[in-house]
Design a protein around this motif. Structure first.
Motif, short mmCIF file in Angstrom:
data_model
loop_
_atom_site.label_atom_id
_atom_site.label_comp_id
_atom_site.label_asym_id
_atom_site.label_seq_id
_atom_site.Cartn_x
_atom_site.Cartn_y
_atom_site.Cartn_z
N GLN A 20 0.92 -1.26 -0.08
CA GLN A 20 0.29 0.03 0.42
C GLN A 20 0.98 1.51 0.29
N THR A 21 0.35 2.08 -0.91
CA THR A 21 1.04 3.82 -0.70
C THR A 21 -0.11 5.01 -0.99
N ALA A 22 -0.93 4.30 -1.35
CA ALA A 22 -2.57 5.33 -1.32
C ALA A 22 -2.84 5.58 0.49
N LEU A 23 -3.49 6.58 0.51
CA LEU A 23 -4.18 6.23 1.75
C LEU A 23 -4.88 5.00 2.48
N VAL A 24 -4.48 5.09 3.32
CA VAL A 24 -5.91 3.60 3.62
C VAL A 24 -7.29 3.84 4.75
N PHE A 25 -6.98 5.21 4.93
CA PHE A 25 -8.54 5.37 5.86
C PHE A 25 -8.34 7.17 5.11
N VAL A 26 -9.59 7.61 4.30
CA VAL A 26 -10.07 8.60 4.33
C VAL A 26 -11.90 9.66 4.60
N VAL A 27 -11.98 10.12 4.98
CA VAL A 27 -13.34 10.99 4.96
C VAL A 27 -13.06 11.85 4.35
N GLU A 28 -14.43 11.61 3.35
CA GLU A 28 -14.17 13.61 2.52
C GLU A 28 -15.93 14.06 3.31
N ASN A 29 -15.91 15.14 2.57
CA ASN A 29 -17.27 16.01 2.99
C ASN A 29 -18.32 15.71 1.40
N SER A 30 -18.84 16.34 1.79
CA SER A 30 -19.69 15.80 -0.05
C SER A 30 -19.19 16.28 -0.95
N ALA A 31 -18.78 17.46 -0.67
CA ALA A 31 -17.65 17.80 -2.71
C ALA A 31 -16.89 17.16 -2.27
N GLY A 32 -16.39 15.88 -1.95
CA GLY A 32 -15.25 15.14 -1.94
C GLY A 32 -13.84 15.41 -1.74
N THR A 33 -14.34 16.60 -0.97
CA THR A 33 -12.52 17.71 -0.31
C THR A 33 -12.13 16.37 0.87
N ASP A 34 -11.30 15.96 1.72
CA ASP A 34 -10.22 15.71 1.99
C ASP A 34 -10.80 15.41 3.46
N GLN A 35 -10.97 15.36 4.32
CA GLN A 35 -10.85 15.93 5.58
C GLN A 35 -10.71 15.07 7.29
N PHE A 36 -10.31 14.32 6.95
CA PHE A 36 -9.44 13.19 7.62
C PHE A 36 -9.12 12.23 7.30
N THR A 37 -7.14 11.63 6.73
CA THR A 37 -6.93 10.57 5.97
C THR A 37 -5.81 10.02 7.52
N VAL A 38 -5.65 8.74 6.81
CA VAL A 38 -4.72 8.20 7.60
C VAL A 38 -3.83 6.89 6.77
N SER A 39 -2.25 7.23 6.92
CA SER A 39 -1.39 6.64 5.10
C SER A 39 -1.33 5.59 6.04
N ASN A 40 -0.74 4.32 5.09
CA ASN A 40 -0.29 3.54 5.54
C ASN A 40 0.86 3.79 6.66
N ALA A 41 1.50 4.84 7.00
CA ALA A 41 2.57 4.77 7.95
C ALA A 41 1.87 5.48 9.27
N GLY A 42 0.64 5.58 8.76
CA GLY A 42 -0.18 6.24 10.54
C GLY A 42 0.08 7.24 10.54
N ASN A 43 0.25 8.35 9.44
CA ASN A 43 0.30 9.61 9.65
C ASN A 43 -1.12 10.34 9.20
N VAL A 44 -1.26 11.24 10.01
CA VAL A 44 -2.98 11.05 10.55
C VAL A 44 -3.54 13.10 9.47
N VAL A 45 -3.68 13.17 9.26
CA VAL A 45 -4.63 14.85 8.53
C VAL A 45 -5.61 14.94 9.10
N ALA A 46 -5.87 15.63 9.88
CA ALA A 46 -7.42 16.44 10.03
C ALA A 46 -7.16 17.87 9.56
N LEU A 47 -8.40 18.07 8.44
CA LEU A 47 -9.40 19.62 8.58
C LEU A 47 -10.43 19.91 9.58
#
Length: 186
Positions: A20-47
């Motif tokens: 896996q190189t793509a994000l493992v988990f993604v939460v998007e809003n209704s416009a398809g914009t990533d709001q919360f992501t988790v990478s395979n390395a465990g990096n978390v990005v939250a808007l």
């Protein structure tokens, strides 16, 4: 959907592919914009705003990189009346030695540089520099400023200088006072 567990087991698991190189988990809003992501390395990005109730333990460096001219870190005590007695904020070495502490009463402490005392601030070896005005307001009939020289002090423990750095008023460790200009007593 709702996950309603009926037994004491992990209720939701996302397992990445071995390559896996793509994000493992993604939460998007209704416009398809990533709001919360988790990478395979465990990096978390939250808007947006992140609200945590409880204690967070971070076992790595924390970087606050502000994107606007605004308060970058705000720590609020539990008591809106300002009566918190426990510390608001503490920075420690790995061995637990305090480097900086903001107490519930708002006084700051820097170990080996500036220590708070119940009735004021004590400056120790290393000193502290205050840029701007310093006002000392007593809250009781008490001694407000004490300057104590070292036992082997030979330099002046107290000096007032003008903006050019010229001594205008000095007190030696032996108590000798030197004042340039008029000295008026009542």
């Amino acid at each position: 959907g709702l996950i309603d567990g009926s037994t004491d087991v992990v209720q939701f698991t996302v397992q990445a592919n071995a390559t896996q190189t793509a994000l493992v988990f993604v939460v998007e809003n209704s416009a398809g914009t990533d709001q919360f992501t988790v990478s395979n390395a465990g990096n978390v990005v939250a808007l947006g705003t992140f609200t945590l109730t409880g204690t967070a333990t971070l076992n790595a460096a924390v970087v606050i990189d502000g994107s606007a001219d605004a308060i970058q870190l705000r720590i609020q005590g539990f008591d809106s009346a300002g009566e918190q007695t426990s510390d608001h904020f503490v920075v420690e070495l790995a061995n637990g030695t305090d480097l900086f502490r903001v107490q519930g009463n708002g006084l700051g402490v820097v170990a080996a540089r500036m220590l708070t005392a119940q009735a004021g601030i004590t400056v120790q070896t290393g000193g502290s520099t205050f840029a701007g005005d310093v006002t000392i307001t007593g809250n009781a009939d008490e001694l407000l400023v004490v300057i104590t020289g070292n036992a082997t002090q030979t330099s002046l423990p107290f000096t007032i200088q003008n903006s050019a750095g010229t001594d205008q008023f000095t007190v030696s460790n032996a108590g000798a006072v030197v004042a340039l200009g008029a000295f008026t007593g009542t």
